[in-house]
Design a protein around this motif. Structure first.
Motif, PDB file in Angstrom:
ATOM      1  N   VAL A  17       0.832  -1.195   0.000  1.00 53.88           N
ATOM      2  CA  VAL A  17       0.000   0.000   0.000  1.00 53.88           C
ATOM      3  C   VAL A  17       0.872   1.253   0.000  1.00 53.88           C
ATOM      4  CG1 VAL A  17      -1.739   1.265   1.331  1.00 53.88           C
ATOM      5  CG2 VAL A  17      -1.927  -1.181   1.082  1.00 53.88           C
ATOM      6  N   GLY A  18       2.080   1.180   0.542  1.00 54.93           N
ATOM      7  CA  GLY A  18       2.973   2.328   0.586  1.00 54.93           C
ATOM      8  C   GLY A  18       3.368   2.843  -0.777  1.00 54.93           C
ATOM      9  N   PHE A  19       3.348   1.995  -1.802  1.00 53.68           N
ATOM     10  CA  PHE A  19       3.696   2.432  -3.148  1.00 53.68           C
ATOM     11  C   PHE A  19       2.567   3.205  -3.820  1.00 53.68           C
ATOM     12  CE2 PHE A  19       6.748  -1.139  -2.843  1.00 53.68           C
ATOM     13  CZ  PHE A  19       7.897  -0.422  -3.107  1.00 53.68           C
ATOM     14  N   LEU A  20       1.370   3.105  -3.291  1.00 54.79           N
ATOM     15  CA  LEU A  20       0.217   3.755  -3.913  1.00 54.79           C
ATOM     16  C   LEU A  20       0.113   5.210  -3.479  1.00 54.79           C
ATOM     17  CD1 LEU A  20      -2.399   0.921  -3.313  1.00 54.79           C
ATOM     18  CD2 LEU A  20      -1.184   1.409  -5.416  1.00 54.79           C
ATOM     19  N   PRO A  21      -0.503   6.059  -4.302  1.00 49.88           N
ATOM     20  CA  PRO A  21      -0.781   7.428  -3.867  1.00 49.88           C
ATOM     21  C   PRO A  21      -1.801   7.434  -2.721  1.00 49.88           C
ATOM     22  CG  PRO A  21      -1.264   7.133  -6.209  1.00 49.88           C
ATOM     23  CD  PRO A  21      -0.858   5.815  -5.670  1.00 49.88           C
ATOM     24  N   ASP A  22      -1.913   8.560  -2.027  1.00 49.16           N
ATOM     25  CA  ASP A  22      -2.785   8.637  -0.857  1.00 49.16           C
ATOM     26  C   ASP A  22      -4.227   8.259  -1.176  1.00 49.16           C
ATOM     27  OD1 ASP A  22      -0.701   9.341   0.717  1.00 49.16           O
ATOM     28  OD2 ASP A  22      -1.081  11.505   0.613  1.00 49.16           O
ATOM     29  N   ARG A  23      -4.761   8.779  -2.275  1.00 45.21           N
ATOM     30  CA  ARG A  23      -6.160   8.495  -2.629  1.00 45.21           C
ATOM     31  C   ARG A  23      -6.360   6.997  -2.890  1.00 45.21           C
ATOM     32  NH1 ARG A  23     -10.339  11.880  -4.186  1.00 45.21           N
ATOM     33  NH2 ARG A  23      -8.887  13.605  -4.103  1.00 45.21           N
ATOM     34  N   ALA A  24      -5.393   6.361  -3.522  1.00 45.18           N
ATOM     35  CA  ALA A  24      -5.498   4.928  -3.795  1.00 45.18           C
ATOM     36  C   ALA A  24      -5.324   4.109  -2.518  1.00 45.18           C
ATOM     37  CB  ALA A  24      -4.471   4.514  -4.837  1.00 45.18           C
ATOM     38  N   GLN A  25      -4.538   4.608  -1.562  1.00 41.69           N
ATOM     39  CA  GLN A  25      -4.382   3.906  -0.286  1.00 41.69           C
ATOM     40  C   GLN A  25      -5.714   3.828   0.446  1.00 41.69           C
ATOM     41  OE1 GLN A  25      -1.356   5.740   2.061  1.00 41.69           O
ATOM     42  NE2 GLN A  25       0.314   5.122   0.707  1.00 41.69           N
ATOM     43  N   ILE A  26      -6.450   4.923   0.434  1.00 41.71           N
ATOM     44  CA  ILE A  26      -7.758   4.935   1.098  1.00 41.71           C
ATOM     45  C   ILE A  26      -8.695   3.947   0.414  1.00 41.71           C
ATOM     46  CG2 ILE A  26      -9.773   6.369   1.596  1.00 41.71           C
ATOM     47  CD1 ILE A  26      -7.784   8.749   1.842  1.00 41.71           C
ATOM     48  N   GLY A  27      -8.682   3.914  -0.904  1.00 46.18           N
ATOM     49  CA  GLY A  27      -9.518   2.961  -1.646  1.00 46.18           C
ATOM     50  C   GLY A  27      -9.127   1.520  -1.371  1.00 46.18           C
ATOM     51  N   ALA A  28      -7.819   1.264  -1.301  1.00 44.17           N
ATOM     52  CA  ALA A  28      -7.345  -0.094  -1.024  1.00 44.17           C
ATOM     53  C   ALA A  28      -7.750  -0.537   0.376  1.00 44.17           C
ATOM     54  CB  ALA A  28      -5.828  -0.167  -1.190  1.00 44.17           C
ATOM     55  N   LEU A  29      -7.602   0.357   1.344  1.00 45.54           N
ATOM     56  CA  LEU A  29      -8.024   0.017   2.707  1.00 45.54           C
ATOM     57  C   LEU A  29      -9.529  -0.228   2.769  1.00 45.54           C
ATOM     58  CD1 LEU A  29      -5.850   2.502   4.777  1.00 45.54           C
ATOM     59  CD2 LEU A  29      -5.596   0.035   4.615  1.00 45.54           C
ATOM     60  N   GLY A  30     -10.285   0.582   2.033  1.00 45.40           N
ATOM     61  CA  GLY A  30     -11.739   0.378   1.984  1.00 45.40           C
ATOM     62  C   GLY A  30     -12.107  -0.965   1.391  1.00 45.40           C
ATOM     63  N   LEU A  31     -11.391  -1.365   0.335  1.00 48.59           N
ATOM     64  CA  LEU A  31     -11.663  -2.675  -0.277  1.00 48.59           C
ATOM     65  C   LEU A  31     -11.322  -3.819   0.664  1.00 48.59           C
ATOM     66  CD1 LEU A  31     -10.458  -2.115  -3.951  1.00 48.59           C
ATOM     67  CD2 LEU A  31     -12.803  -2.425  -3.143  1.00 48.59           C
ATOM     68  N   VAL A  32     -10.244  -3.680   1.423  1.00 50.71           N
ATOM     69  CA  VAL A  32      -9.878  -4.727   2.379  1.00 50.71           C
ATOM     70  C   VAL A  32     -10.948  -4.840   3.463  1.00 50.71           C
ATOM     71  CG1 VAL A  32      -8.216  -5.337   4.178  1.00 50.71           C
ATOM     72  CG2 VAL A  32      -7.418  -4.603   1.937  1.00 50.71           C
ATOM     73  N   VAL A  33     -11.400  -3.703   3.975  1.00 52.63           N
ATOM     74  CA  VAL A  33     -12.452  -3.722   5.003  1.00 52.63           C
ATOM     75  C   VAL A  33     -13.728  -4.321   4.430  1.00 52.63           C
ATOM     76  CG1 VAL A  33     -13.948  -2.249   6.409  1.00 52.63           C
ATOM     77  CG2 VAL A  33     -11.494  -1.826   6.334  1.00 52.63           C
TER      78      VAL A  33
END
Length: 88
Positions: A17-33
């Motif tokens: 997730v650290g390689f992703l931009p901030d907006r994509a990090q939030i989306g990735a965390l949302g998908l995991v949840v």
């Protein structure tokens, strides 16, 4: 002072997730949840269905009059009645 280290799974997730931009990090965390919540819902539905299936005292679905057996609806593929079969 003893500091607990993160598990290897969380380390891999943080690096990925650290390689992703901030907006994509939030989306990735949302998908995991969302994936975790969906798996909990699926497990809960399966558990409830199992509990309903094994509940004692529930009436068993009986065939209606004239419904016949499953083999009666197979047409030419139905097994032929033998000499010990009383049905015609």
């Amino acid at each position: 002072m003893y500091v607990t280290q993160a598990s290897w799974k969380s380390e891999i997730f943080q690096v990925t997730v650290g390689f992703l931009p901030d907006r994509a990090q939030i989306g990735a965390l949302g998908l995991v949840v969302l994936a975790v919540l969906a798996s909990w819902v699926v497990k809960l539905r399966r558990r409830l269905a199992y509990r309903r299936a094994v509940r004692p005292g529930q009436p068993v679905h009986a065939a209606r009059y004239g419904q016949g057996r499953g083999a009666d609806h197979l047409g030419a593929y139905a097994p032929q009645p033998g000499p010990d079969d009383t049905r015609a």
